[in-house]
Design a protein around this motif. Structure first.
Motif, PDB file in Angstrom:
ATOM      1  N   PHE A   1     -22.977  -1.880   1.435  1.00  9.50           N
ATOM      2  CA  PHE A   1     -22.350  -1.085   0.391  1.00  9.50           C
ATOM      3  C   PHE A   1     -21.840  -2.039  -0.688  1.00  9.50           C
ATOM      4  CE2 PHE A   1     -18.926   2.497  -0.251  1.00  9.50           C
ATOM      5  CZ  PHE A   1     -19.435   2.737  -1.515  1.00  9.50           C
ATOM      6  N   PHE A   2     -22.455  -2.011  -1.859  1.00  9.77           N
ATOM      7  CA  PHE A   2     -22.036  -2.785  -3.026  1.00  9.77           C
ATOM      8  C   PHE A   2     -21.060  -1.883  -3.782  1.00  9.77           C
ATOM      9  CE2 PHE A   2     -24.031  -5.630  -6.594  1.00  9.77           C
ATOM     10  CZ  PHE A   2     -22.778  -6.096  -6.918  1.00  9.77           C
ATOM     11  N   SER A   3     -19.754  -2.173  -3.680  1.00 10.23           N
ATOM     12  CA  SER A   3     -18.739  -1.181  -4.024  1.00 10.23           C
ATOM     13  C   SER A   3     -17.638  -1.745  -4.919  1.00 10.23           C
ATOM     14  CB  SER A   3     -18.113  -0.638  -2.727  1.00 10.23           C
ATOM     15  OG  SER A   3     -16.990   0.175  -2.984  1.00 10.23           O
ATOM     16  N   HIS A   4     -16.963  -0.825  -5.633  1.00  5.99           N
ATOM     17  CA  HIS A   4     -15.776  -1.160  -6.429  1.00  5.99           C
ATOM     18  C   HIS A   4     -14.513  -1.227  -5.570  1.00  5.99           C
ATOM     19  CE1 HIS A   4     -15.476   3.073  -5.795  1.00  5.99           C
ATOM     20  NE2 HIS A   4     -14.398   3.222  -6.517  1.00  5.99           N
ATOM     21  N   CYS A   5     -14.616  -0.822  -4.303  1.00 11.15           N
ATOM     22  CA  CYS A   5     -13.518  -0.914  -3.341  1.00 11.15           C
ATOM     23  C   CYS A   5     -12.387   0.073  -3.604  1.00 11.15           C
ATOM     24  CB  CYS A   5     -12.953  -2.330  -3.258  1.00 11.15           C
ATOM     25  SG  CYS A   5     -14.171  -3.594  -2.926  1.00 11.15           S
ATOM     26  N   GLY A   6     -12.683   1.221  -4.195  1.00 10.93           N
ATOM     27  CA  GLY A   6     -11.701   2.295  -4.200  1.00 10.93           C
ATOM     28  C   GLY A   6     -11.418   2.705  -2.763  1.00 10.93           C
ATOM     29  N   TRP A   7     -10.233   3.239  -2.495  1.00 16.37           N
ATOM     30  CA  TRP A   7      -9.876   3.502  -1.103  1.00 16.37           C
ATOM     31  C   TRP A   7     -10.792   4.525  -0.448  1.00 16.37           C
ATOM     32  CZ3 TRP A   7      -7.716   0.721   2.338  1.00 16.37           C
ATOM     33  CH2 TRP A   7      -7.306   1.282   3.556  1.00 16.37           C
ATOM     34  N   ASN A   8     -11.191   5.573  -1.171  1.00 15.79           N
ATOM     35  CA  ASN A   8     -12.106   6.550  -0.583  1.00 15.79           C
ATOM     36  C   ASN A   8     -13.408   5.880  -0.153  1.00 15.79           C
ATOM     37  OD1 ASN A   8     -10.286   8.619  -1.104  1.00 15.79           O
ATOM     38  ND2 ASN A   8     -11.208   9.130  -3.074  1.00 15.79           N
ATOM     39  N   SER A   9     -13.978   5.084  -1.046  1.00 17.13           N
ATOM     40  CA  SER A   9     -15.228   4.396  -0.715  1.00 17.13           C
ATOM     41  C   SER A   9     -15.021   3.384   0.406  1.00 17.13           C
ATOM     42  CB  SER A   9     -15.785   3.689  -1.959  1.00 17.13           C
ATOM     43  OG  SER A   9     -16.277   4.633  -2.894  1.00 17.13           O
ATOM     44  N   THR A  10     -13.881   2.716   0.401  1.00 16.50           N
ATOM     45  CA  THR A  10     -13.586   1.762   1.470  1.00 16.50           C
ATOM     46  C   THR A  10     -13.568   2.457   2.825  1.00 16.50           C
ATOM     47  OG1 THR A  10     -12.310   0.330  -0.015  1.00 16.50           O
ATOM     48  CG2 THR A  10     -11.869   0.133   2.347  1.00 16.50           C
ATOM     49  N   MET A  11     -12.886   3.592   2.902  1.00 19.06           N
ATOM     50  CA  MET A  11     -12.817   4.322   4.162  1.00 19.06           C
ATOM     51  C   MET A  11     -14.185   4.849   4.575  1.00 19.06           C
ATOM     52  SD  MET A  11      -9.843   4.136   5.463  1.00 19.06           S
ATOM     53  CE  MET A  11      -9.948   5.424   6.691  1.00 19.06           C
ATOM     54  N   GLU A  12     -14.996   5.276   3.613  1.00 17.42           N
ATOM     55  CA  GLU A  12     -16.327   5.793   3.931  1.00 17.42           C
ATOM     56  C   GLU A  12     -17.240   4.673   4.432  1.00 17.42           C
ATOM     57  OE1 GLU A  12     -17.823   7.983   0.575  1.00 17.42           O
ATOM     58  OE2 GLU A  12     -15.944   9.084   0.366  1.00 17.42           O
ATOM     59  N   GLY A  13     -17.151   3.503   3.799  1.00 14.67           N
ATOM     60  CA  GLY A  13     -17.956   2.380   4.252  1.00 14.67           C
ATOM     61  C   GLY A  13     -17.547   1.913   5.639  1.00 14.67           C
ATOM     62  N   VAL A  14     -16.228   1.819   5.867  1.00 16.68           N
ATOM     63  CA  VAL A  14     -15.720   1.428   7.184  1.00 16.68           C
ATOM     64  C   VAL A  14     -16.177   2.425   8.245  1.00 16.68           C
ATOM     65  CG1 VAL A  14     -13.607   1.292   8.573  1.00 16.68           C
ATOM     66  CG2 VAL A  14     -13.738   0.103   6.368  1.00 16.68           C
ATOM     67  N   SER A  15     -16.111   3.722   7.920  1.00 17.11           N
ATOM     68  CA  SER A  15     -16.465   4.770   8.882  1.00 17.11           C
ATOM     69  C   SER A  15     -17.927   4.725   9.280  1.00 17.11           C
ATOM     70  CB  SER A  15     -16.144   6.154   8.298  1.00 17.11           C
ATOM     71  OG  SER A  15     -14.777   6.259   7.987  1.00 17.11           O
ATOM     72  N   ASN A  16     -18.751   4.110   8.431  1.00 17.26           N
ATOM     73  CA  ASN A  16     -20.182   4.025   8.727  1.00 17.26           C
ATOM     74  C   ASN A  16     -20.628   2.637   9.152  1.00 17.26           C
ATOM     75  OD1 ASN A  16     -21.612   6.725   8.039  1.00 17.26           O
ATOM     76  ND2 ASN A  16     -20.134   6.457   6.373  1.00 17.26           N
TER      77      ASN A  16
ATOM     78  N   TRP B   1      -0.833  10.689   0.957  1.00 14.51           N
ATOM     79  CA  TRP B   1      -1.068   9.413   0.280  1.00 14.51           C
ATOM     80  C   TRP B   1      -2.548   9.087   0.360  1.00 14.51           C
ATOM     81  CZ3 TRP B   1       0.799   6.787  -3.356  1.00 14.51           C
ATOM     82  CH2 TRP B   1       0.471   5.447  -3.549  1.00 14.51           C
ATOM     83  N   PRO B   2      -3.255   9.049  -0.794  1.00 15.23           N
ATOM     84  CA  PRO B   2      -4.713   8.895  -0.774  1.00 15.23           C
ATOM     85  C   PRO B   2      -5.195   7.449  -0.794  1.00 15.23           C
ATOM     86  CG  PRO B   2      -3.977   9.322  -2.993  1.00 15.23           C
ATOM     87  CD  PRO B   2      -2.737   9.293  -2.148  1.00 15.23           C
ATOM     88  N   ALA B   3      -4.263   6.491  -0.843  1.00 16.44           N
ATOM     89  CA  ALA B   3      -4.647   5.081  -0.878  1.00 16.44           C
ATOM     90  C   ALA B   3      -4.234   4.414   0.433  1.00 16.44           C
ATOM     91  CB  ALA B   3      -4.002   4.400  -2.086  1.00 16.44           C
ATOM     92  N   SER B   4      -4.177   3.082   0.437  1.00 15.45           N
ATOM     93  CA  SER B   4      -3.851   2.356   1.666  1.00 15.45           C
ATOM     94  C   SER B   4      -2.363   2.433   1.974  1.00 15.45           C
ATOM     95  CB  SER B   4      -4.269   0.891   1.541  1.00 15.45           C
ATOM     96  OG  SER B   4      -3.438   0.206   0.610  1.00 15.45           O
ATOM     97  N   ALA B   5      -2.030   2.349   3.261  1.00 12.52           N
ATOM     98  CA  ALA B   5      -0.624   2.315   3.665  1.00 12.52           C
ATOM     99  C   ALA B   5       0.053   1.071   3.107  1.00 12.52           C
ATOM    100  CB  ALA B   5      -0.528   2.341   5.193  1.00 12.52           C
TER     101      ALA B   5
END
Length: 438
Positions: free
Chosen positions: A332-347, A121-125
Motif C-alpha cells: 500500500f503506497f499511502s498518505h498514511c491517513g488513519w483510516n487508510s492506516t487501519m485498512e492497510g494494517v487490517s489486511n 475519535w477517528p484518529a490514533s489514540a
C-alpha cells in the motif's frame, strides 16, 4: 468512513441512525452512492449548513470555515434534534448523540438537551493523548498558549510511549499558513473539554496497536479495526472494474497507490511519481483523483499511459476495502491517513509512506519506526521525491521479509480483537448495552 461503518454496526444491532453531515459533504456522498435507497429505512442521511455560502470554496476558506462552524452548526443541530423528537413517532426519538471529537460543540448541544453523548475519535489514540496534553505542553514551556513551537525537541508524553518530535505536532504540519495552524490549534484546544462532557469515549483502533496511548486515556475504548465499507460513504463514484483487472494479476504483485481525498501535488512531483511507478516494473493500481494535481486532470508525462498500459491501471476512485483485501495486492503506497492506516494494517499489507499533512506525519513514524511495517521516502535537496527514490524504496519494501512477517502478525492481532470475544468486540457490546433504551 469510520462513522458510517460504525453506524452500520449499530444498525445490525437494531438501532436507527440519523447521520448528520454538512450540506456540501452530504451532497457529495449522496451523488456518489452506489446503493441509493438501500439503507434509507435505518440510516437517514441529513444535511445541516456549515455557515459558508454555497459559492464559497471550502478549501480556500478553511480558516473561515473552522471559525464559523462552531458558531452556526450547534443551533442547526439542536433544531434538527428538536424537530425529530417532536414528531409523533417515539421510535425515531434521538436517544444518543455520537459525534466526531473534532466537533466539540456537539457535546455542548447534547448536555443542553440532556441527551447521552459518545465521543468518537477517528484518529490514533496517540494523537488524542497529545491533544489532551496541550495544557501541560504550555505549562512546560514547549509551546505557547497559541500553539507556536518554542523549541524544536523530542518530548515524552509517558515513560512507555516512544519519544515524539515537536515538529510532528499535527497543527504545525499544515503547510506555511499561520492562520490555518492557529485555527486548527484553537479547535484542538477545545477537545479536552469535549472529552469531559462526553459520557462514552470510543475510537477506531485496537489496544495492542497503541498500548501507551490507551494507558494515558483509560476511558477511551477501542472498537477497531472498523472496516470502511463502500456501503454508503465515499466522495467519488467508485470504479469497480479495477477488481476484475486485479483478478488477472499474479498474487502479491500489485502496488496499490492511493493518497486519500485531500492530498494535492504539483505537476513536477506528479510526474516523478508516475515515472517512479514505471521504473519499478511492477503491476500497479493508481488512484488519480480528478483534483490530485492542482485540480488538473490528464496531466501524465508524455507517453506514460501507453508505456504502462500492459501493467498499470489508473482510476479516479477505487473501492479501497475490496482492493486492499485482494490477493494480488502486494503493498500500500499511502498518505498514511488513519483510516487508510487501519485498512492497510487490517489486511496485512506493508506500507510505502508519503504523508501529506497533519497527523499523517505522526502515523508514518509509527508505521516505520514503532510497528516497523513500512518504509518512508526521502526528498532530495530540492524537496522533491525523485523517481529513483520511489523505485528504490518500492523494491526494498517488496523484498523485505521481516516487514511482511510483522504486517501479517499485526493483521492477526487486529482480527482477534474484532472477533467474538475479542477486546474490541467486547468494548462494542458494552457500548451497545449502555446506550440501549431499556
Amino acid at each position: 468512513m469510520p462513522l458510517i461503518e460504525f453506524s452500520h454496526k449499530l444498525v445490525d444491532r437494531g438501532f436507527k441512525i440519523t447521520f448528520v453531515n454538512t450540506e456540501v459533504i452530504h451532497e457529495r456522498v449522496v451523488a456518489a452512492l452506489s446503493n441509493k435507497g438501500q439503507y434509507e429505512e435505518f440510516i437517514n442521511l441529513v444535511p445541516i449548513p456549515d455557515g459558508l455560502g454555497a459559492e464559497e470554496d471550502r478549501h480556500f476558506e478553511i480558516v473561515k470555515l473552522l471559525e464559523i462552524m462552531g458558531k452556526v452548526m450547534p443551533g442547526h443541530l439542536e433544531n434538527l434534534i428538536q424537530k425529530i423528537n417532536e414528531s409523533n413517532n417515539d421510535d425515531d426519538r434521538i436517544t444518543c448523540i455520537i459525534s466526531d471529537l473534532h466537533m466539540p460543540w456537539a457535546f455542548e448541544v447534547a448536555k443542553k438537551m440532556s441527551i447521552p453523548s459518545a465521543a468518537f475519535w477517528p484518529a490514533s489514540a496517540v494523537l488524542l493523548a497529545l491533544y489532551l496534553h496541550i495544557p501541560k505542553l504550555i505549562d512546560d514551556g514547549i509551546i505557547t498558549a497559541d500553539g507556536d513551537l518554542i523549541k524544536n525537541q523530542m518530548v515524552l508524553l509517558s515513560p512507555t510511549m516512544p519519544a515524539m518530535s515537536t515538529a510532528e505536532f499535527s497543527w504545525l504540519c499544515l503547510g506555511q499558513t499561520v492562520a490555518l495552524q492557529k485555527a486548527v490549534f484553537n479547535l484542538m484546544f477545545q477537545i479536552p473539554r469535549a472529552v469531559k462532557l462526553a459520557d462514552f469515549h470510543i475510537c477506531n483502533s485496537f489496544s495492542e496497536l497503541e498500548p501507551s496511548g490507551f494507558s494515558l486515556i483509560p476511558n477511551l475504548k477501542p472498537i477497531g479495526p472498523l472496516f470502511a465499507s463502500s456501503r454508503l460513504a465515499h466522495f467519488w463514484p467508485e470504479d469497480s472494474s479495477c477488481l476484475s483487472w486485479l483478478d488477472q494479476q499474479p498474487a502479491r504483485s500489485v502496488i496499490y497507490v492511493a493518497f486519500g481525498s485531500i492530498t494535492v501535488m504539483d505537476k513536477q512531483q506528479f510526474d516523478e511519481l508516475a515515472l517512479g511507478l514505471e521504473l519499478c516494473g511492477q503491476p500497479f493500481l493508481w488512484v488519480v483523483r480528478p483534483d490530485l494535481v492542482n485540480g488538473v486532470t490528464g496531466t501524465y508525462p508524455d507517453g506514460f499511459e501507453a508505456r504502462v498500459a500492459a501493467r498499470g491501471r489508473l482510476v479516479g476512485w477505487a473501492p479501497q476495502r475490496e482492493v486492499l483485501a485482494h490477493p494480488s495486492v502486494a503493498c500500500f503506497f499511502s498518505h498514511c491517513g488513519w483510516n487508510s492506516t487501519m485498512e492497510g494494517v487490517s489486511n496485512g499489507l506493508p506500507f510505502l509512506c508519503w504523508p501529506y499533512f497533519a497527523d499523517q506525519i505522526l502515523n508514518k513514524s509509527y508505521i516505520c519506526d514503532v510497528w516497523k511495517i513500512g518504509l518512508g521516502l526521502d526528498p532530495d535537496e530540492n524537496g522533491l521525491i525523485s523517481k529513483e527514490e520511489i523505485k528504490s524504496k518500492l523494491t526494498g519494501l517488496l523484498g523485505d521479509e521481516g516487514i511482511k512477517g510483522r504486517t501479517l502478525k499485526l493483521k492477526e492481532t487486529g482480527m482477534n480483537n474484532v472477533n467474538i470475544g475479542g477486546a474490541s468486540s467486547l468494548n462494542f457490546e458494552d457500548f451497545v448495552q449502555a446506550i440501549q433504551v431499556k
